[in-house]
Design an enzyme around this catalytic site. Structure first.
Site, PDB file in Angstrom:
ATOM      1  N   ASP A 197       0.796  -1.197   0.090  1.00 23.02           N
ATOM      2  CA  ASP A 197      -0.046  -0.104  -0.113  1.00 23.02           C
ATOM      3  C   ASP A 197       0.959   1.295   0.222  1.00 23.02           C
ATOM      4  O   ASP A 197       1.751   1.578   0.876  1.00 23.02           O
ATOM      5  CB  ASP A 197      -0.861  -0.031   1.188  1.00 23.02           C
ATOM      6  CG  ASP A 197      -1.710   1.035   1.474  1.00 23.02           C
ATOM      7  OD1 ASP A 197      -1.710   2.125   0.581  1.00 23.02           O
ATOM      8  OD2 ASP A 197      -2.219   1.341   2.454  1.00 23.02           O
ATOM      9  N   GLU A 248      -7.377   0.372  -4.500  1.00 29.06           N
ATOM     10  CA  GLU A 248      -7.362   0.413  -3.132  1.00 29.06           C
ATOM     11  C   GLU A 248      -8.774  -0.106  -2.834  1.00 29.06           C
ATOM     12  O   GLU A 248      -8.674  -1.022  -1.692  1.00 29.06           O
ATOM     13  CB  GLU A 248      -6.824   1.884  -2.637  1.00 29.06           C
ATOM     14  CG  GLU A 248      -5.488   2.201  -2.675  1.00 29.06           C
ATOM     15  CD  GLU A 248      -5.045   3.753  -2.582  1.00 29.06           C
ATOM     16  OE1 GLU A 248      -6.020   4.495  -2.086  1.00 29.06           O
ATOM     17  OE2 GLU A 248      -3.958   3.928  -2.772  1.00 29.06           O
ATOM     18  N   LYS A 305       2.779  11.114  -3.637  1.00 28.59           N
ATOM     19  CA  LYS A 305       1.798  10.351  -4.225  1.00 28.59           C
ATOM     20  C   LYS A 305       0.955  11.407  -5.064  1.00 28.59           C
ATOM     21  O   LYS A 305       0.314  11.140  -6.103  1.00 28.59           O
ATOM     22  CB  LYS A 305       1.052   9.510  -3.263  1.00 28.59           C
ATOM     23  CG  LYS A 305      -0.005   8.730  -3.954  1.00 28.59           C
ATOM     24  CD  LYS A 305      -0.540   7.878  -3.018  1.00 28.59           C
ATOM     25  CE  LYS A 305      -1.678   7.024  -3.461  1.00 28.59           C
ATOM     26  NZ  LYS A 305      -2.238   5.967  -2.314  1.00 28.59           N
ATOM     27  N   ASP A 338     -13.066   5.569   2.536  1.00 23.90           N
ATOM     28  CA  ASP A 338     -11.731   5.745   3.250  1.00 23.90           C
ATOM     29  C   ASP A 338     -11.109   7.342   3.523  1.00 23.90           C
ATOM     30  O   ASP A 338     -11.261   8.106   2.681  1.00 23.90           O
ATOM     31  CB  ASP A 338     -10.941   5.478   1.812  1.00 23.90           C
ATOM     32  CG  ASP A 338      -9.095   5.490   2.357  1.00 23.90           C
ATOM     33  OD1 ASP A 338      -8.975   5.941   3.142  1.00 23.90           O
ATOM     34  OD2 ASP A 338      -8.535   5.029   1.008  1.00 23.90           O
TER      35      ASP A 338
END
Ligand code: AMP
Length: 625
Positions: A26, A186, A87, A208
């Site tokens: 992850d 994800e 990211k 999330d």
């Protein structure tokens, strides 16, 4: 002897090619994790000292690179050379990043080919190069804990990542020496971690809420195939906002009660922020958190009991900001909340009871919370890895276009041909015509985005179709076809229906790296590998030296009367020499001087130990009387 050598090589080869499992990674905005399936169970590989999370932070100093926790600790001291949130930059061009750069303090430049670079020290680096350093750290951790060479990985990305962003993630894996077996969404990974792929059909909402981002994804599972029906979210919403809100409240209180304004003192501000986050986490499992802050030099003493009720009242508006995107995702998927069969919670902030309650109320389902919400994505990546390894039921993961695609029409308007959240592959054709009499060419300007005006959307490319027969305006018929293939690559064709003239372009992932660039970076990464090793070595010898220095200072105070002046001078001399070596940042010298200081304090340590034993024995005899 020769047998030994042969055996060792065979074991090594076995380690690389068969025994080492594919790991699940992850690669997060704030933290990253690596997990594997062992003995039929998934587990996150946790470092015995620092735990399961590797902060996605990279820091550069002339002594070398550090990654993870050591780099996170440099965020204040070495701010200009410490990068985080890489990211957010992956696979994106400078134009897309204007908004992000309002939040992040990095010096960013763009190169020909639209590749963004971040300046660190003397050089600048692409986002995949920086992410590769985090991946390399995870690879090393897995190798250390598994005792095997790890060469293959499944890496997760947000469901809304476009092809360029996915490609950039793959490049990062390759630069880290990993073969990326699969890029997995994800939310799909989270569903896999809960074993939801074992039910044959269903609709799953994955909510999330992490530290800095919020994502909602609606997945459809049919015949073992996961399809992303819709995604939505807010790239700047999460636990950080809650910390901010609570920090503001505490600062206001301290100002009113203690008459002290700490808002402009970065160090105090940071202290209050840490208190706020700790209180927030405590309130996830208790009804009351005790907050205590003391600053004797300013005569500040602040003590409160914050109840969960009061806390929830203060943060409610933040948590409620997640509900709009959830409703939008449901609407985009054409579903009502009652159509959702399973709800999965991901991200540390979903530990907050109010978050769970609001999600449950919206979807009318008790969400899954059995797994650690910060580990669930990595665990799911490990499930996918083991599926790939076993070669059993391989799942196909379908994607959606994250943004609408269209073209500019008369007056600078945006005409959408493919709506956002359309499942790919897909193809759409529409007819267009000319605006002026005798017009013999049309310009096709391809756009991506949701805005009504062409100029407000992102320009992906343009071309002209020439050779249309001169006719009155509105007569020619030009068919424009937008096609997105399974890899997310868009091609646009325009065809004049009368003359048969045709023209088109393929829009390649806009911000990818070329094959040559990846090769060059791979070579450079070998160079970094050495720097990495030196930096890590320096950090560990430094830590050891500082521990010995602290222990020496303490021993000199506690054992002051146990030694002669001469011995004391020798110890102080060795300590001063070690401090000097620390300044020179030379690992070998630091190690040697640490050893010398250890030797110099050996006698004093023995005396202190004797005394401690004597005292303990004395106390014991008193106890037993
Ligand atoms: P993630 O990005 O998933 O690692 O989540 C990080 C966020 O979760 C940070 O804002 C943390 O403060 C928050 N967090 C972690 N543990 C808790 C907890 N027990 N209660 C509330 N928030 C938490």
């Amino acid at each position: 002897m020769a047998d030994g050598v042969i055996l060792q090589m065979a074991a090594e080869r076995g380690g690389q090619q068969q025994a080492a499992p594919i790991v699940g990674i992850d690669l997060g905005t704030t933290n990253s994790l690596v997990a594997v399936m062992r003995g039929g169970k998934t587990e996150v590989l946790a470092d015995p000292h620092s735990g399961p999370l590797v902060p996605s932070v990279i820091s550069y100093s002339p002594a070398g690179w550090v990654v993870g926790l050591a780099a996170k600790n440099q965020r204040v001291m070495n701010a200009t050379n410490t990068v985080y949130s890489v990211k957010r930059f992956m696979g994106r061009g400078l134009e897309d990043l204007r908004e992000e750069l309002r939040y992040l303090p990095f010096a960013v430049a763009e190169e020909p080919g639209n590749v963004v670079r971040i300046k660190l020290g003397e050089r600048s680096y692409t986002p995949p190069e920086l992410s590769a350093m985090v991946l390399r750290e995870l690879k090393r951790r897995a190798e250390r804990l598994l005792g095997l060479n790890v060469a293959r990985a499944v890496i997760t990305v947000p469901a809304y990542f476009n092809d360029a962003q996915r490609q950039a993630t793959k490049d990062a894996g390759r630069l880290a020496g990993l073969e990326v077996m699969r890029i997995v969404n994800e939310p799909t990974a989270a569903a896999l971690a809960y074993g939801l792929h074992e039910r044959k059909e269903g609709t799953i909402a994955v909510y999330d809420l992490g530290g800095g981002t919020f994502d909602i994804s609606i997945l459809k599972l049919k015949d073992g195939i996961f399809e992303v029906l819709a995604t939505n979210g807010d790239t700047h919403l999460g636990g950080d906002d809650i910390d901010q809100e609570l920090t503001k409240y505490l600062l206001d209180e301290i100002r009113t009660i203690c008459h002290a304004d700490l808002r402009h003192d970065p160090e105090r501000l940071q202290q209050i922020r840490i208190l706020a986050e700790a209180a927030k986490c405590e309130l996830s499992s208790r009804d009351v958190a005790h907050i205590h802050y003391e600053l004797p030099e300013q005569r500040i003493r602040y003590d409160i009991e914050l109840t969960r009720r009061d806390f929830e009242h203060r943060i409610r508006h933040i948590v409620e900001r997640t509900l709009g995107p959830c409703r939008q995702a449901l609407a985009d998927a054409g579903l009502t909340p009652a159509a959702i069969d399973e709800v999965v919670l991901v991200g540390g902030s979903t530990r907050i009871p109010m978050v769970r309650r609001l999600v449950q109320d919206l979807f009318q389902r008790v969400p899954h919370t059995e797994l650690n919400p910060e580990e669930v994505v990595a665990l799911g990546a490990a499930v996918q890895a083991s599926i790939l390894e076993g070669g059993v039921s391989d799942m196909l993961l379908l994607d959606v276009t994250p943004l609408s695609l269209g073209m500019e029409t008369f007056g600078g308007a945006m005409e959408k041909l493919i709506q956002r959240n359309t499942t790919i592959p897909t193809s759409v054709t529409e007819m267009f015509t000319t605006f002026v009499d005798g017009q013999t060419s049309v310009d096709i300007h391809i756009l991506q985005g949701e805005r009504e005006l062409a100029g407000d959307n992102r320009s992906l490319g343009r071309f002209s179709l020439k050779g249309i027969g001169a006719m009155p305006a509105g007569m020619p018929r030009v068919a424009v076809t937008f096609t997105i293939d399974a890899n997310g690559i868009l091609s646009v064709r325009a065809k004049d229906q009368i003359s048969g003239k045709e023209q088109g372009i393929e829009i390649k992932p806009s911000y990818g790296l070329t094959e040559e660039e990846v090769e060059r970076m791979l070579l450079e990464s070998i160079e970094f590998a050495e720097e990495d090793v030196t930096a890590r070595l320096l950090v560990s010898v430094r830590n050891e030296a500082e521990t010995v220095l602290r222990a020496t200072e303490k021993a000199l105070v506690e054992g002051a009367e146990l030694i002669e002046a001469e011995e004391r001078a020798a110890i102080e001399g060795a300590a001063a020499a070690l401090r000097q070596a620390l300044e020179a940042s030379q690992p070998a010298l630091i190690r040697q001087r640490t050893q010398e200081l250890n030797t110099a304090t050996y006698h004093l340590a023995a005396l202190l130990m004797d005394r401690a034993v004597q005292t303990a024995l004395k106390d014991k005899s008193i106890d037993s009387i």
